[in-house]
Scaffold this motif. Sequence first.
Motif, PDB file in Angstrom:
ATOM      1  N   LYS A 143       0.125   1.039   2.556  1.00 26.56           N
ATOM      2  CA  LYS A 143       0.880   1.238   1.322  1.00 26.56           C
ATOM      3  C   LYS A 143       0.901   2.728   0.987  1.00 26.56           C
ATOM      4  CE  LYS A 143       0.294  -1.986  -1.687  1.00 26.56           C
ATOM      5  NZ  LYS A 143      -0.255  -2.857  -2.765  1.00 26.56           N
ATOM      6  N   ASN A 144       2.096   3.244   0.663  1.00 25.18           N
ATOM      7  CA  ASN A 144       2.176   4.672   0.323  1.00 25.18           C
ATOM      8  C   ASN A 144       1.874   4.898  -1.161  1.00 25.18           C
ATOM      9  OD1 ASN A 144       4.502   4.093  -1.150  1.00 25.18           O
ATOM     10  ND2 ASN A 144       5.910   5.050   0.309  1.00 25.18           N
ATOM     11  N   ALA A 145       2.019   6.135  -1.608  1.00 28.27           N
ATOM     12  CA  ALA A 145       1.651   6.489  -2.978  1.00 28.27           C
ATOM     13  C   ALA A 145       2.518   5.792  -4.017  1.00 28.27           C
ATOM     14  CB  ALA A 145       1.754   8.008  -3.155  1.00 28.27           C
ATOM     15  N   ASP A 146       3.715   5.347  -3.610  1.00 27.91           N
ATOM     16  CA  ASP A 146       4.624   4.653  -4.531  1.00 27.91           C
ATOM     17  C   ASP A 146       4.399   3.138  -4.541  1.00 27.91           C
ATOM     18  OD1 ASP A 146       5.900   6.924  -5.451  1.00 27.91           O
ATOM     19  OD2 ASP A 146       7.435   6.861  -3.883  1.00 27.91           O
ATOM     20  N   GLY A 147       3.427   2.686  -3.756  1.00 24.21           N
ATOM     21  CA  GLY A 147       3.189   1.247  -3.696  1.00 24.21           C
ATOM     22  C   GLY A 147       4.084   0.515  -2.723  1.00 24.21           C
ATOM     23  N   ASP A 179       7.292  -6.413   7.844  1.00 21.13           N
ATOM     24  CA  ASP A 179       7.610  -6.899   6.507  1.00 21.13           C
ATOM     25  C   ASP A 179       7.365  -5.753   5.538  1.00 21.13           C
ATOM     26  OD1 ASP A 179       8.217  -8.458   4.324  1.00 21.13           O
ATOM     27  OD2 ASP A 179       6.341  -9.595   4.339  1.00 21.13           O
ATOM     28  N   VAL A 180       8.387  -5.407   4.782  1.00 19.42           N
ATOM     29  CA  VAL A 180       8.310  -4.288   3.850  1.00 19.42           C
ATOM     30  C   VAL A 180       8.426  -4.800   2.422  1.00 19.42           C
ATOM     31  CG1 VAL A 180       9.452  -2.176   3.058  1.00 19.42           C
ATOM     32  CG2 VAL A 180       9.247  -2.635   5.505  1.00 19.42           C
ATOM     33  N   SER A 181       7.497  -4.375   1.563  1.00 17.55           N
ATOM     34  CA  SER A 181       7.527  -4.715   0.143  1.00 17.55           C
ATOM     35  C   SER A 181       7.804  -3.448  -0.663  1.00 17.55           C
ATOM     36  CB  SER A 181       6.194  -5.317  -0.296  1.00 17.55           C
ATOM     37  OG  SER A 181       5.907  -6.498   0.439  1.00 17.55           O
ATOM     38  N   VAL A 182       8.816  -3.521  -1.525  1.00 14.82           N
ATOM     39  CA  VAL A 182       9.223  -2.364  -2.328  1.00 14.82           C
ATOM     40  C   VAL A 182       9.124  -2.720  -3.806  1.00 14.82           C
ATOM     41  CG1 VAL A 182      11.075  -0.718  -2.809  1.00 14.82           C
ATOM     42  CG2 VAL A 182      10.804  -1.627  -0.505  1.00 14.82           C
ATOM     43  N   PRO A 183       8.266  -2.047  -4.571  1.00  9.25           N
ATOM     44  CA  PRO A 183       8.193  -2.309  -6.014  1.00  9.25           C
ATOM     45  C   PRO A 183       9.488  -1.913  -6.722  1.00  9.25           C
ATOM     46  CG  PRO A 183       6.273  -1.078  -5.241  1.00  9.25           C
ATOM     47  CD  PRO A 183       7.284  -1.047  -4.146  1.00  9.25           C
ATOM     48  N   ALA A 184       9.676  -2.420  -7.927  1.00 13.23           N
ATOM     49  CA  ALA A 184      10.859  -2.096  -8.716  1.00 13.23           C
ATOM     50  C   ALA A 184      10.957  -0.589  -8.942  1.00 13.23           C
ATOM     51  CB  ALA A 184      10.803  -2.825 -10.050  1.00 13.23           C
ATOM     52  N   GLY A 185      12.171  -0.071  -8.719  1.00 16.16           N
ATOM     53  CA  GLY A 185      12.428   1.339  -8.960  1.00 16.16           C
ATOM     54  C   GLY A 185      11.992   2.272  -7.840  1.00 16.16           C
ATOM     55  N   LYS A 186      11.546   1.728  -6.714  1.00 22.07           N
ATOM     56  CA  LYS A 186      11.061   2.554  -5.607  1.00 22.07           C
ATOM     57  C   LYS A 186      11.994   2.476  -4.400  1.00 22.07           C
ATOM     58  CE  LYS A 186       7.506   3.760  -8.023  1.00 22.07           C
ATOM     59  NZ  LYS A 186       7.410   5.137  -8.569  1.00 22.07           N
ATOM     60  N   ILE A 202      16.831  -9.468   3.844  1.00 27.55           N
ATOM     61  CA  ILE A 202      16.218  -9.465   2.513  1.00 27.55           C
ATOM     62  C   ILE A 202      15.734 -10.876   2.210  1.00 27.55           C
ATOM     63  CG2 ILE A 202      16.575  -9.035   0.053  1.00 27.55           C
ATOM     64  CD1 ILE A 202      18.964  -7.481   2.512  1.00 27.55           C
ATOM     65  N   HIS A 203      14.415 -11.038   2.016  1.00 24.04           N
ATOM     66  CA  HIS A 203      13.887 -12.376   1.752  1.00 24.04           C
ATOM     67  C   HIS A 203      13.449 -12.566   0.303  1.00 24.04           C
ATOM     68  CE1 HIS A 203       9.665 -11.016   1.764  1.00 24.04           C
ATOM     69  NE2 HIS A 203       9.867 -10.410   2.928  1.00 24.04           N
ATOM     70  N   THR A 204      13.312 -11.475  -0.442  1.00 23.82           N
ATOM     71  CA  THR A 204      12.884 -11.569  -1.836  1.00 23.82           C
ATOM     72  C   THR A 204      13.589 -10.480  -2.640  1.00 23.82           C
ATOM     73  OG1 THR A 204      10.699 -12.358  -1.129  1.00 23.82           O
ATOM     74  CG2 THR A 204      10.889 -11.566  -3.397  1.00 23.82           C
ATOM     75  N   GLY A 205      14.104 -10.829  -3.804  1.00 28.93           N
ATOM     76  CA  GLY A 205      14.722  -9.841  -4.671  1.00 28.93           C
ATOM     77  C   GLY A 205      16.056  -9.348  -4.129  1.00 28.93           C
ATOM     78  N   ALA A 206      16.321  -8.060  -4.334  1.00 25.70           N
ATOM     79  CA  ALA A 206      17.582  -7.458  -3.902  1.00 25.70           C
ATOM     80  C   ALA A 206      17.353  -5.977  -3.641  1.00 25.70           C
ATOM     81  CB  ALA A 206      18.657  -7.641  -4.978  1.00 25.70           C
ATOM     82  N   ILE A 207      18.198  -5.399  -2.786  1.00 24.97           N
ATOM     83  CA  ILE A 207      18.093  -3.969  -2.470  1.00 24.97           C
ATOM     84  C   ILE A 207      19.425  -3.275  -2.725  1.00 24.97           C
ATOM     85  CG2 ILE A 207      16.341  -4.443  -0.712  1.00 24.97           C
ATOM     86  CD1 ILE A 207      18.532  -3.732   1.401  1.00 24.97           C
ATOM     87  N   ASN A 208      19.350  -1.966  -2.800  1.00 25.28           N
ATOM     88  CA  ASN A 208      20.532  -1.116  -2.876  1.00 25.28           C
ATOM     89  C   ASN A 208      20.502  -0.152  -1.696  1.00 25.28           C
ATOM     90  OD1 ASN A 208      21.836  -1.602  -5.725  1.00 25.28           O
ATOM     91  ND2 ASN A 208      19.625  -1.577  -6.040  1.00 25.28           N
ATOM     92  N   THR A 209      21.662   0.070  -1.086  1.00 31.33           N
ATOM     93  CA  THR A 209      21.782   1.019   0.017  1.00 31.33           C
ATOM     94  C   THR A 209      22.754   2.120  -0.385  1.00 31.33           C
ATOM     95  OG1 THR A 209      23.702   0.024   1.134  1.00 31.33           O
ATOM     96  CG2 THR A 209      21.541  -0.973   1.559  1.00 31.33           C
ATOM     97  N   ALA A 210      22.884   3.117   0.484  1.00 32.89           N
ATOM     98  CA  ALA A 210      23.822   4.202   0.206  1.00 32.89           C
ATOM     99  C   ALA A 210      25.253   3.694   0.136  1.00 32.89           C
ATOM    100  CB  ALA A 210      23.693   5.282   1.282  1.00 32.89           C
ATOM    101  N   GLN A 211      25.508   2.548   0.759  1.00 34.08           N
ATOM    102  CA  GLN A 211      26.853   1.980   0.755  1.00 34.08           C
ATOM    103  C   GLN A 211      27.092   1.035  -0.415  1.00 34.08           C
ATOM    104  OE1 GLN A 211      26.003   1.558   5.226  1.00 34.08           O
ATOM    105  NE2 GLN A 211      28.125   0.912   5.079  1.00 34.08           N
ATOM    106  N   ALA A 230      16.854   3.178   5.091  1.00 35.93           N
ATOM    107  CA  ALA A 230      16.623   3.691   3.746  1.00 35.93           C
ATOM    108  C   ALA A 230      17.277   2.763   2.735  1.00 35.93           C
ATOM    109  CB  ALA A 230      17.181   5.106   3.600  1.00 35.93           C
ATOM    110  N   PHE A 231      16.486   2.275   1.793  1.00 44.34           N
ATOM    111  CA  PHE A 231      17.022   1.441   0.725  1.00 44.34           C
ATOM    112  C   PHE A 231      16.071   1.493  -0.462  1.00 44.34           C
ATOM    113  CE2 PHE A 231      14.587  -1.278   3.605  1.00 44.34           C
ATOM    114  CZ  PHE A 231      13.690  -1.907   2.739  1.00 44.34           C
ATOM    115  N   SER A 232      16.591   1.127  -1.617  1.00 43.91           N
ATOM    116  CA  SER A 232      15.784   1.081  -2.824  1.00 43.91           C
ATOM    117  C   SER A 232      15.959  -0.288  -3.465  1.00 43.91           C
ATOM    118  CB  SER A 232      16.228   2.180  -3.801  1.00 43.91           C
ATOM    119  OG  SER A 232      17.589   1.987  -4.179  1.00 43.91           O
ATOM    120  N   SER A 233      15.160  -0.545  -4.487  1.00 44.50           N
ATOM    121  CA  SER A 233      15.278  -1.808  -5.209  1.00 44.50           C
ATOM    122  C   SER A 233      15.029  -1.572  -6.689  1.00 44.50           C
ATOM    123  CB  SER A 233      14.289  -2.841  -4.669  1.00 44.50           C
ATOM    124  OG  SER A 233      14.400  -4.053  -5.405  1.00 44.50           O
ATOM    125  N   GLN A 234      15.939  -2.053  -7.514  1.00 43.52           N
ATOM    126  CA  GLN A 234      15.767  -1.928  -8.957  1.00 43.52           C
ATOM    127  C   GLN A 234      14.789  -2.966  -9.496  1.00 43.52           C
ATOM    128  OE1 GLN A 234      19.720  -2.164 -10.604  1.00 43.52           O
ATOM    129  NE2 GLN A 234      20.272  -0.087  -9.967  1.00 43.52           N
TER     130      GLN A 234
END
Length: 280
Positions: A143-147, A179-186, A202-211, A230-234
């Motif tokens: 896990k990195n510094a952003d969780g 398997d990658v877990s991304v907290p909200a806003g990261k 995507i198996h949980t939640g939703a992501i945003n990409t540059a597109q 590269a992707f983020s998740s709100q």
Amino acid sequence: MKVINQLNSHATQDGDGVNISRVAGFDGKFLDPFLMIDELKSDDHSDFMGGFPPHPHRGIETFTYIIKGGFEHQDQMGNKKAIRAGDVQWMSTGFGVIHSEMPLADAKEGMHGFQIWLNMPSAEKLRAPRYQDTTEHPAPAHKNADGVQLKALAGSWQFAEQSQVSSLQDLAANGMLADVSVPAGKQFTHPPLAQSKVMIYIHTGAINTAQGGPVMAGSLLILEPGSEIAFSSQTGAGVLILAGEPLKQPIAHMGPFVMTTQGELQQAVRDYQAGKFGAF
């Protein structure tokens, strides 16, 4: 990250009435070297209580990953293992395997997991079967510094200046999964992988990409070869990364058998019916 295609899973049943979501690629057009991604995700016991009674396979590798709940695996090679949350199981079926996967009695809180089929090179489809799981050597995670966390399910990964080396290293077609877990806003970023087929599911939640976005759970994104990831998740998200080198070979598929020609497919059926896969 450049997405060149998006596929959506669809509801279906398999085994003894198990309700799953599936992305299938038996035509070889989009998923090669992968063949199928099955996701089982339900808190209703009736959706999975029937499990997967004894059935055969030839010519593929099955990859099982459990996030919640668990199954008991049993096969004719003598393996009998409880595969629980966090565990990974890999079976290279080769010449032939008969196995069952039945829900564990303590899976009352629901089930969330995957079975992914990976094609085998034609020259290796009749070799002896192999089995391995991570019950004694758990999949490493960092896990990195952003969780943001990457769990190495198969293969060797480099994330946040840390190497994550799974005990599962010999998948067909240079296959790797994480398997990658991304907290909200990261945001998650990863350099391009060596394999020319890279996909994210995507198996949980939703992501945003540059597109654009959001891209919802149940979606499979196929990336341009050589693209960074590269992707983020709100809202927070869980994502599988699948990578492999396309085999670019014909696919002859019937039920649990995947061969290269129709003749090989018919021989697989005859061999199974003659008891050549062994006794369960």
